[in-house]
Scaffold this motif. Structure first.
Motif, PDB file in Angstrom:
ATOM      1  N   GLU A 232       2.123   4.208  -1.491  1.00  0.00           N
ATOM      2  CA  GLU A 232       3.106   4.915  -2.316  1.00  0.00           C
ATOM      3  C   GLU A 232       4.450   4.197  -2.280  1.00  0.00           C
ATOM      4  N   ARG A 233       4.810   3.649  -1.127  1.00  0.00           N
ATOM      5  CA  ARG A 233       6.079   2.942  -1.014  1.00  0.00           C
ATOM      6  C   ARG A 233       6.082   1.685  -1.875  1.00  0.00           C
ATOM      7  N   ALA A 234       4.961   0.967  -1.886  1.00  0.00           N
ATOM      8  CA  ALA A 234       4.858  -0.226  -2.713  1.00  0.00           C
ATOM      9  C   ALA A 234       4.992   0.138  -4.194  1.00  0.00           C
ATOM     10  N   ARG A 235       4.321   1.221  -4.584  1.00  0.00           N
ATOM     11  CA  ARG A 235       4.426   1.688  -5.966  1.00  0.00           C
ATOM     12  C   ARG A 235       5.858   2.104  -6.279  1.00  0.00           C
ATOM     13  N   ALA A 236       6.508   2.785  -5.347  1.00  0.00           N
ATOM     14  CA  ALA A 236       7.880   3.239  -5.564  1.00  0.00           C
ATOM     15  C   ALA A 236       8.835   2.054  -5.704  1.00  0.00           C
ATOM     16  N   LEU A 237       8.641   1.037  -4.873  1.00  0.00           N
ATOM     17  CA  LEU A 237       9.497  -0.146  -4.954  1.00  0.00           C
ATOM     18  C   LEU A 237       9.317  -0.878  -6.278  1.00  0.00           C
ATOM     19  N   GLU A 238       8.077  -0.906  -6.770  1.00  0.00           N
ATOM     20  CA  GLU A 238       7.826  -1.521  -8.076  1.00  0.00           C
ATOM     21  C   GLU A 238       8.533  -0.729  -9.171  1.00  0.00           C
ATOM     22  N   LEU A 239       8.478   0.597  -9.074  1.00  0.00           N
ATOM     23  CA  LEU A 239       9.172   1.425 -10.056  1.00  0.00           C
ATOM     24  C   LEU A 239      10.685   1.208  -9.990  1.00  0.00           C
ATOM     25  N   ALA A 240      11.206   1.055  -8.765  1.00  0.00           N
ATOM     26  CA  ALA A 240      12.631   0.808  -8.607  1.00  0.00           C
ATOM     27  C   ALA A 240      13.029  -0.524  -9.227  1.00  0.00           C
ATOM     28  N   ARG A 241      12.165  -1.554  -9.048  1.00  0.00           N
ATOM     29  CA  ARG A 241      12.453  -2.861  -9.651  1.00  0.00           C
ATOM     30  C   ARG A 241      12.414  -2.773 -11.171  1.00  0.00           C
ATOM     31  N   GLU A 242      11.464  -2.013 -11.693  1.00  0.00           N
ATOM     32  CA  GLU A 242      11.386  -1.824 -13.137  1.00  0.00           C
ATOM     33  C   GLU A 242      12.653  -1.138 -13.648  1.00  0.00           C
ATOM     34  N   ARG A 243      13.151  -0.217 -12.859  1.00  0.00           N
ATOM     35  CA  ARG A 243      14.383   0.465 -13.261  1.00  0.00           C
ATOM     36  C   ARG A 243      15.538  -0.521 -13.312  1.00  0.00           C
ATOM     37  N   GLU A 244      15.649  -1.411 -12.312  1.00  0.00           N
ATOM     38  CA  GLU A 244      16.698  -2.405 -12.292  1.00  0.00           C
ATOM     39  C   GLU A 244      16.605  -3.349 -13.491  1.00  0.00           C
ATOM     40  N   ARG A 245      15.361  -3.643 -13.900  1.00  0.00           N
ATOM     41  CA  ARG A 245      15.169  -4.531 -15.051  1.00  0.00           C
ATOM     42  C   ARG A 245      15.363  -3.801 -16.379  1.00  0.00           C
ATOM     43  N   GLY A 246      15.487  -2.477 -16.294  1.00  0.00           N
ATOM     44  CA  GLY A 246      15.679  -1.707 -17.506  1.00  0.00           C
ATOM     45  C   GLY A 246      14.414  -1.421 -18.267  1.00  0.00           C
ATOM     46  N   THR A 247      13.255  -1.557 -17.596  1.00  0.00           N
ATOM     47  CA  THR A 247      11.981  -1.315 -18.283  1.00  0.00           C
ATOM     48  C   THR A 247      11.379   0.021 -17.950  1.00  0.00           C
ATOM     49  N   LEU A 248      12.050   0.779 -17.069  1.00  0.00           N
ATOM     50  CA  LEU A 248      11.534   2.107 -16.692  1.00  0.00           C
ATOM     51  C   LEU A 248      12.251   3.191 -17.457  1.00  0.00           C
TER      52      LEU A 248
END
Length: 248
Positions: A232-248
């Motif tokens: 879950e943490r790995a998935r959450a970190l990926e979501l956080a990175r997507e947010r930083e890139r503006g794709t979330l």
């Protein structure tokens, strides 16, 4: 549990604490509340609680004499309270702090006004709290915030004992999952199908994923301390990175 406040405006608390969840809980005896008027511990005809600061500067400071007399008098009556002051210098109030305060039997919240208090007053505090990096006109709103957050954790306050458990920050450290009600379709926006399925296991899994996704989107700073699995943490970190890139 008993909440007490010390303030120059004791009348501001009753309207809020007399309604809704807190009003019902108070009437049911879940907690008691007493508002103390700081001016009751003054000794001049004008009931003065403030004075100009030494060294000059803007505004007025709350005098130490009334605050010391008040806290000492209140503390000497019955079980000694846990004394809380408010200041931008204080510890940031959060859910864990609310949970800790909910274990106290008596809490006295001392509310500042004007440009603040004489520094010597803080010697009376068991702890000093801050709601955040901004300035309020007085400590009354901060005290109400603390009372609200703490009182709803007390047994019987919410009726459904799981209500507080499912909320943001408790106990997983994640934000609360997204929620929906009728109608199932509104202005082209639908409710996730899983929530209409009646499958409790699928709903629970979806809510967990939703909580992680919302935390990653809105408060990624909470992820480090969140109670989640490595996957879950790995998935959450990926979501956080997507947010930083503006794709979330």
């Amino acid at each position: 549990m008993t909440f007490e406040t010390l303030s120059v405006f004791p009348e501001v608390f009753e309207p809020y604490l007399g309604v809704s969840v807190l009003g019902r809980a108070r009437r049911a005896g879940v907690f008691d509340f007493v508002a103390h008027d700081l001016r009751d511990w003054t000794h001049d005809r004008h009931r003065t609680v403030d004075d100009a600061p030494f060294g000059g500067g803007q505004g007025m400071l709350m005098k130490p004499e009334p605050i010391f007399e008040a806290v000492e008098a209140i503390s000497s009556s019955g079980e000694r309270p846990h004394v809380v002051f408010f200041s931008p210098c204080g510890r940031r109030f959060d859910q864990r702090c609310a949970e800790r305060l909910a274990r106290e039997r008596r809490v006295l919240l001392v509310c500042g006004r004007y440009e603040g208090m004489d520094e010597r007053c803080y010697a009376l505090a068991d702890e000093v709290l801050s709601l955040g990096d901004y300035v309020l006109t007085g400590g009354e709103l901060a005290a109400l915030t603390v009372i609200d957050a703490v009182a709803r954790l007390l047994p019987g306050a919410l009726g459904d004992e799981m209500s507080a458990v499912d909320e943001s920050f408790s106990p997983s450290g994640l934000l609360e999952y997204a929620q929906y009600t009728r109608p199932a379709s509104f202005r082209g926006m639908g409710v996730p199908e899983v929530l209409l399925s009646g499958d409790h296991a699928r709903v629970a899994a979806w809510r967990r994923e939703s909580a992680i996704e919302r935390t990653a989107r809105w408060r990624p700073d909470l992820l480090d301390a969140a109670d989640i699995t490595d996957e879950e943490r790995a998935r959450a970190l990926e979501l956080a990175r997507e947010r930083e890139r503006g794709t979330l």
